[in-house]
Write a protein that holds these residues in place. Sequence first.
Motif, PDB file in Angstrom:
ATOM      1  N   GLY A 129     -81.452  75.381  54.478  1.00  0.00           N
ATOM      2  CA  GLY A 129     -81.975  75.534  55.844  1.00  0.00           C
ATOM      3  C   GLY A 129     -80.849  74.933  57.000  1.00  0.00           C
ATOM      4  N   ARG A 130     -81.091  74.926  57.522  1.00  0.00           N
ATOM      5  CA  ARG A 130     -80.307  74.544  59.476  1.00  0.00           C
ATOM      6  C   ARG A 130     -80.090  73.115  59.794  1.00  0.00           C
ATOM      7  NH1 ARG A 130     -81.384  79.597  63.108  1.00  0.00           N
ATOM      8  NH2 ARG A 130     -83.594  79.520  62.447  1.00  0.00           N
ATOM      9  N   THR A 131     -81.219  72.587  59.308  1.00  0.00           N
ATOM     10  CA  THR A 131     -81.477  71.136  60.127  1.00  0.00           C
ATOM     11  C   THR A 131     -81.385  69.772  58.534  1.00  0.00           C
ATOM     12  OG1 THR A 131     -83.717  71.415  59.494  1.00  0.00           O
ATOM     13  CG2 THR A 131     -83.323  72.169  61.539  1.00  0.00           C
ATOM     14  N   PHE A 132     -79.973  70.389  58.321  1.00  0.00           N
ATOM     15  CA  PHE A 132     -79.836  69.269  57.016  1.00  0.00           C
ATOM     16  C   PHE A 132     -80.012  67.125  57.639  1.00  0.00           C
ATOM     17  CE2 PHE A 132     -78.224  67.606  53.252  1.00  0.00           C
ATOM     18  CZ  PHE A 132     -77.676  67.152  54.113  1.00  0.00           C
ATOM     19  N   SER A 133     -79.270  68.233  58.956  1.00  0.00           N
ATOM     20  CA  SER A 133     -78.369  66.614  59.481  1.00  0.00           C
ATOM     21  C   SER A 133     -79.600  65.946  59.669  1.00  0.00           C
ATOM     22  CB  SER A 133     -77.288  66.670  60.465  1.00  0.00           C
ATOM     23  OG  SER A 133     -78.244  68.067  61.814  1.00  0.00           O
ATOM     24  N   SER A 134     -80.758  66.535  60.356  1.00  0.00           N
ATOM     25  CA  SER A 134     -81.839  66.083  60.867  1.00  0.00           C
ATOM     26  C   SER A 134     -82.973  65.012  59.558  1.00  0.00           C
ATOM     27  CB  SER A 134     -82.955  66.590  61.130  1.00  0.00           C
ATOM     28  OG  SER A 134     -82.352  67.264  62.186  1.00  0.00           O
ATOM     29  N   TYR A 135     -81.795  65.648  58.657  1.00  0.00           N
ATOM     30  CA  TYR A 135     -83.768  64.983  57.332  1.00  0.00           C
ATOM     31  C   TYR A 135     -82.519  63.137  56.981  1.00  0.00           C
ATOM     32  CZ  TYR A 135     -85.803  69.651  56.494  1.00  0.00           C
ATOM     33  OH  TYR A 135     -86.385  70.164  56.549  1.00  0.00           O
ATOM     34  N   ALA A 136     -83.315  62.414  56.302  1.00  0.00           N
ATOM     35  CA  ALA A 136     -83.361  60.810  55.746  1.00  0.00           C
ATOM     36  C   ALA A 136     -82.966  61.532  54.760  1.00  0.00           C
ATOM     37  CB  ALA A 136     -83.510  59.721  56.018  1.00  0.00           C
ATOM     38  N   MET A 137     -82.076  61.743  53.691  1.00  0.00           N
ATOM     39  CA  MET A 137     -81.499  62.191  52.089  1.00  0.00           C
ATOM     40  C   MET A 137     -81.641  60.400  51.889  1.00  0.00           C
ATOM     41  SD  MET A 137     -81.649  65.252  52.946  1.00  0.00           S
ATOM     42  CE  MET A 137     -81.387  65.970  50.857  1.00  0.00           C
ATOM     43  N   GLY A 138     -81.833  61.048  50.270  1.00  0.00           N
ATOM     44  CA  GLY A 138     -81.514  59.426  49.300  1.00  0.00           C
ATOM     45  C   GLY A 138     -81.857  60.127  47.872  1.00  0.00           C
ATOM     46  N   TRP A 139     -81.671  59.422  46.920  1.00  0.00           N
ATOM     47  CA  TRP A 139     -81.987  59.889  45.348  1.00  0.00           C
ATOM     48  C   TRP A 139     -82.916  58.583  44.723  1.00  0.00           C
ATOM     49  CZ3 TRP A 139     -79.669  64.181  42.992  1.00  0.00           C
ATOM     50  CH2 TRP A 139     -78.625  64.420  43.420  1.00  0.00           C
ATOM     51  N   PHE A 140     -83.527  59.607  44.278  1.00  0.00           N
ATOM     52  CA  PHE A 140     -84.586  58.521  43.575  1.00  0.00           C
ATOM     53  C   PHE A 140     -84.402  59.220  41.737  1.00  0.00           C
ATOM     54  CE2 PHE A 140     -87.517  57.155  46.689  1.00  0.00           C
ATOM     55  CZ  PHE A 140     -87.226  57.786  47.743  1.00  0.00           C
ATOM     56  N   ARG A 141     -84.715  58.318  41.040  1.00  0.00           N
ATOM     57  CA  ARG A 141     -84.396  59.271  39.392  1.00  0.00           C
ATOM     58  C   ARG A 141     -85.350  57.916  38.567  1.00  0.00           C
ATOM     59  NH1 ARG A 141     -79.892  53.870  37.921  1.00  0.00           N
ATOM     60  NH2 ARG A 141     -81.327  52.337  37.514  1.00  0.00           N
ATOM     61  N   GLN A 142     -86.195  59.274  37.511  1.00  0.00           N
ATOM     62  CA  GLN A 142     -87.592  58.276  36.536  1.00  0.00           C
ATOM     63  C   GLN A 142     -86.843  58.206  35.244  1.00  0.00           C
ATOM     64  OE1 GLN A 142     -90.903  61.544  37.095  1.00  0.00           O
ATOM     65  NE2 GLN A 142     -91.996  59.047  36.296  1.00  0.00           N
ATOM     66  N   ALA A 143     -86.989  57.126  34.746  1.00  0.00           N
ATOM     67  CA  ALA A 143     -86.533  56.995  32.817  1.00  0.00           C
ATOM     68  C   ALA A 143     -88.117  57.173  32.240  1.00  0.00           C
ATOM     69  CB  ALA A 143     -86.046  55.715  33.377  1.00  0.00           C
ATOM     70  N   PRO A 144     -87.560  58.003  30.885  1.00  0.00           N
ATOM     71  CA  PRO A 144     -88.879  57.704  30.189  1.00  0.00           C
ATOM     72  C   PRO A 144     -90.046  57.303  30.132  1.00  0.00           C
ATOM     73  CG  PRO A 144     -86.723  58.490  28.956  1.00  0.00           C
ATOM     74  CD  PRO A 144     -86.400  57.824  30.735  1.00  0.00           C
ATOM     75  N   GLY A 145     -91.177  57.128  30.552  1.00  0.00           N
ATOM     76  CA  GLY A 145     -91.886  56.424  30.446  1.00  0.00           C
ATOM     77  C   GLY A 145     -92.223  55.331  31.063  1.00  0.00           C
ATOM     78  N   LYS A 146     -91.053  55.900  32.911  1.00  0.00           N
ATOM     79  CA  LYS A 146     -90.954  54.188  33.887  1.00  0.00           C
ATOM     80  C   LYS A 146     -92.296  55.411  34.895  1.00  0.00           C
ATOM     81  CE  LYS A 146     -87.990  50.841  31.951  1.00  0.00           C
ATOM     82  NZ  LYS A 146     -86.741  50.011  32.189  1.00  0.00           N
TER      83      LYS A 146
END
Length: 117
Positions: free
Chosen positions: A26-43
């Motif tokens: 996409g061309r509107t990358f700068s408009s997005y609030a970007m982040g990282w999440f994670r998921q461990a087994p069973g959580k």
Amino acid sequence: QVQLVESGGGLVQAGGSLRLSCLTSGRTFSSYAMGWFRQAPGKEREFVARFSSKNGRSTYYADSVKGRFTISRDNAKNTVYLQMNSLKPEDTAIYYCNARLASTDFWGQGTQVTVSS
């Protein structure tokens, strides 16, 4: 619609480092609030790090990764990164890239990070 593709996961020993990348379409990358999440087994999926949705520059981190992980972005490359240092076995999880625009969330397919003790 935006598509996110994560890369950079793998197996690393405790104390090691990895850098995750998330390429965004996409061309509107700068408009997005970007982040990282994670998921461990069973959580449940949990927050790791993100940019502010207000100014796109301020950063926020989960207490568990503060001082060890760094989120950054390159708007010219439509890419957000997660530099992970001093990795611990409890960091083992699938890491997901997130793009938020208004109240809509988009997710990547995830990349596995495994930290051996």
